[in-house]
Scaffold this motif. Structure first.
Motif, PDB file in Angstrom:
ATOM      1  N   VAL A   1       0.858  -1.186   0.000  1.00 27.40           N
ATOM      2  CA  VAL A   1       0.000   0.000   0.000  1.00 27.40           C
ATOM      3  C   VAL A   1       0.894   1.235   0.000  1.00 27.40           C
ATOM      4  O   VAL A   1       1.836   1.332   0.789  1.00 27.40           O
ATOM      5  CB  VAL A   1      -0.923   0.019   1.227  1.00 27.40           C
TER       6      VAL A   1
ATOM      7  N   TYR B   1       0.814   5.080   0.856  1.00 28.67           N
ATOM      8  CA  TYR B   1       0.079   6.194   1.457  1.00 28.67           C
ATOM      9  C   TYR B   1       0.766   7.485   1.042  1.00 28.67           C
ATOM     10  O   TYR B   1       1.901   7.746   1.402  1.00 28.67           O
ATOM     11  CB  TYR B   1       0.026   6.063   2.978  1.00 28.67           C
TER      12      TYR B   1
ATOM     13  N   PHE C   1      -1.324   0.686  10.331  1.00 33.85           N
ATOM     14  CA  PHE C   1      -0.423  -0.230   9.634  1.00 33.85           C
ATOM     15  C   PHE C   1       0.615  -0.821  10.585  1.00 33.85           C
ATOM     16  O   PHE C   1       1.020  -1.981  10.426  1.00 33.85           O
ATOM     17  CB  PHE C   1       0.258   0.487   8.472  1.00 33.85           C
TER      18      PHE C   1
ATOM     19  N   TYR D   1      -0.311  -6.076   5.395  1.00 35.56           N
ATOM     20  CA  TYR D   1       0.118  -5.320   4.217  1.00 35.56           C
ATOM     21  C   TYR D   1       1.470  -4.676   4.486  1.00 35.56           C
ATOM     22  O   TYR D   1       1.781  -4.294   5.612  1.00 35.56           O
ATOM     23  CB  TYR D   1      -0.896  -4.214   3.886  1.00 35.56           C
ATOM     24  N   ASN D   2       2.276  -4.545   3.439  1.00 32.75           N
ATOM     25  CA  ASN D   2       3.472  -3.711   3.496  1.00 32.75           C
ATOM     26  C   ASN D   2       3.061  -2.284   3.135  1.00 32.75           C
ATOM     27  O   ASN D   2       2.244  -2.077   2.230  1.00 32.75           O
ATOM     28  CB  ASN D   2       4.531  -4.199   2.516  1.00 32.75           C
ATOM     29  N   LEU D   3       3.624  -1.324   3.847  1.00 31.93           N
ATOM     30  CA  LEU D   3       3.260   0.084   3.643  1.00 31.93           C
ATOM     31  C   LEU D   3       4.468   0.893   3.190  1.00 31.93           C
ATOM     32  O   LEU D   3       5.552   0.793   3.769  1.00 31.93           O
ATOM     33  CB  LEU D   3       2.729   0.694   4.941  1.00 31.93           C
TER      34      LEU D   3
ATOM     35  N   PHE E   1       5.135   4.819   3.071  1.00 34.39           N
ATOM     36  CA  PHE E   1       4.641   6.157   3.391  1.00 34.39           C
ATOM     37  C   PHE E   1       5.525   7.156   2.665  1.00 34.39           C
ATOM     38  O   PHE E   1       6.668   7.396   3.031  1.00 34.39           O
ATOM     39  CB  PHE E   1       4.682   6.406   4.897  1.00 34.39           C
TER      40      PHE E   1
ATOM     41  N   ILE F   1       7.114  -1.567   7.018  1.00 30.01           N
ATOM     42  CA  ILE F   1       6.835  -0.151   6.766  1.00 30.01           C
ATOM     43  C   ILE F   1       8.096   0.531   6.247  1.00 30.01           C
ATOM     44  O   ILE F   1       9.163   0.418   6.849  1.00 30.01           O
ATOM     45  CB  ILE F   1       6.336   0.566   8.043  1.00 30.01           C
TER      46      ILE F   1
END
Length: 374
Positions: A194, A196, A218, A224-226, A228, A255
């Motif tokens: 994802v 963001y 998150f 999920y891997n995020l 940012f 993350i």
């Protein structure tokens, strides 16, 4: 014998704007060698960034210019202030036959009495936000449009005329496609990724109201891997202490935090991610070059339906609260087919794709404008 035309591709803002006109400069230098192409920037770092990209492209006959004065570079946390730099360099820029820029502040040259060079605005995105549709566009001799959506809105609202607008496609794609693949973040586990990508505008962005809540969600849910990667202007002037506040999130193996590095501008993340989570950034259109799930955050409580500035919110579910974010992401993946056709149509309206590369089309539009002005 007539003297050669000199044009200046001007960079007075952040590095992400380079991606919206550099390929045009390269196309002009290679295909129209009788034009003297120069690139001017306001910081050594920005000029080095341009130079490195040119080297990766195999070079081009382009002169690089660092604009004075040095003392202005010591003002402002995000680079020298744009208006004073334009004032200080107005007489230099007046000597060119065309000044090509990806940002609108350069229209100030007309207010300063600079009349000779053509002013060309390439845009730096193809989003829906109403901010870029504004009176300064009328001060440019030529305004680029990535596709019919952008062109038609500028014409309809009276910011351009058919003679001052050229629909050329999206030159950034040419640059991204021409360069070697960038190094993408690696996660310990293969999970859906994802992105963001909150905008910087304080009244429209989801960051100030819900951003920490999103990151906390998150951090507590590793399905999920995020990535940012907000708009690079959001944390452009953040202090070291403010940036250090993201260390705890970055320590999670699922993350990745990027508050404004090169990958936040070069489509590394929009190409890698499986789902786009955001608000009003035009990067959603770069993400949707390949149709994929989207989820939008209406943190401002906007009455968005039917508003052209939120047209991209038709491409996925829209949340009016940030709780139950994990369930909303699950639903966005599950219902993507409901939005696929709207995404395909939206991309067709946003980017005019032809056999001739966008950068060449943009360069040709500038050359033709120069020739008519002779």
């Amino acid at each position: 014998m007539a003297r050669a035309k000199r044009v200046c591709f001007l960079y007075i803002a952040q590095h992400h704007q380079v991606w919206h006109s550099l390929s045009v400069a390269v196309a002009m230098a290679k295909l129209w060698p009788h034009i003297e192409v120069e690139i001017a920037a306001t910081t050594p770092e920005l000029l080095d960034y341009v130079s490195s990209l040119l080297s990766e492209l195999g070079g081009a006959d382009i002169k690089l210019v660092l604009l004075p004065p040095a003392w202005l570079r010591r003002l402002g946390g995000g680079g020298p202030p744009k208006a004073p730099m334009l004032i200080a360099n107005a007489w230099r820029l007046a000597k060119y036959d065309a000044v090509i820029t990806p940002e609108r502040t350069t229209a100030l040259l007309r207010r300063l009495g600079v009349r000779h060079p053509l002013l060309v605005y390439t845009q730096h995105g193809a989003g829906d936000r109403e901010g870029p549709f504004e009176p300064r566009l009328k001060l440019f001799d030529l305004v680029m449009a990535a596709g019919p959506k952008q062109r038609d809105r500028m014409l309809r609202e009276g910011w351009v005329t058919p003679a001052s607008c050229a629909m050329v496609g999206y030159p950034k794609f040419d640059l991204v496609d021409a360069l070697p693949p960038r190094v993408a973040p690696r996660f310990d586990e293969q999970r859906p990724i994802v992105l963001y990508n909150p905008h910087f505008h304080p009244e429209l962005s989801s960051w100030s109201r819900w951003g920490r809540e999103v990151l906390d969600a998150f951090a507590q849910d590793d399905r999920y891997n995020l990535i940012f990667a907000p708009h690079i202007r959001l944390f452009e002037t953040a202090s070291s202490d403010e940036r250090a506040g993201f260390k705890a999130y970055a320590e999670h193996p699922h993350i990745h935090i990027d508050l404004g590095g090169p990958a936040a501008a070069d489509m590394t993340y929009t190409k890698l991610a499986d789902l786009y989570l955001g608000d009003v950034s035009s990067q959603v259109y770069e993400f949707l070059r390949t149709p994929k799930p989207c989820l939008f955050l209406n943190a401002s409580g906007a009455d968005w339906r039917g508003d052209p500035s939120y047209h991209h919110w038709l491409y996925g579910p829209v949340l009016d609260a940030a709780d139950h974010l994990g369930e909303a992401i699950d639903m966005a993946f599950a219902t993507h087919d409901d939005y696929r056709q709207a995404q395909i149509q939206g991309i067709a309206e946003t980017f005019d794709v032809q056999n001739t590369p966008a950068s060449e089309r943009a360069a040709r539009a500038i050359i033709e404008k120069l020739e008519r002005a002779t």
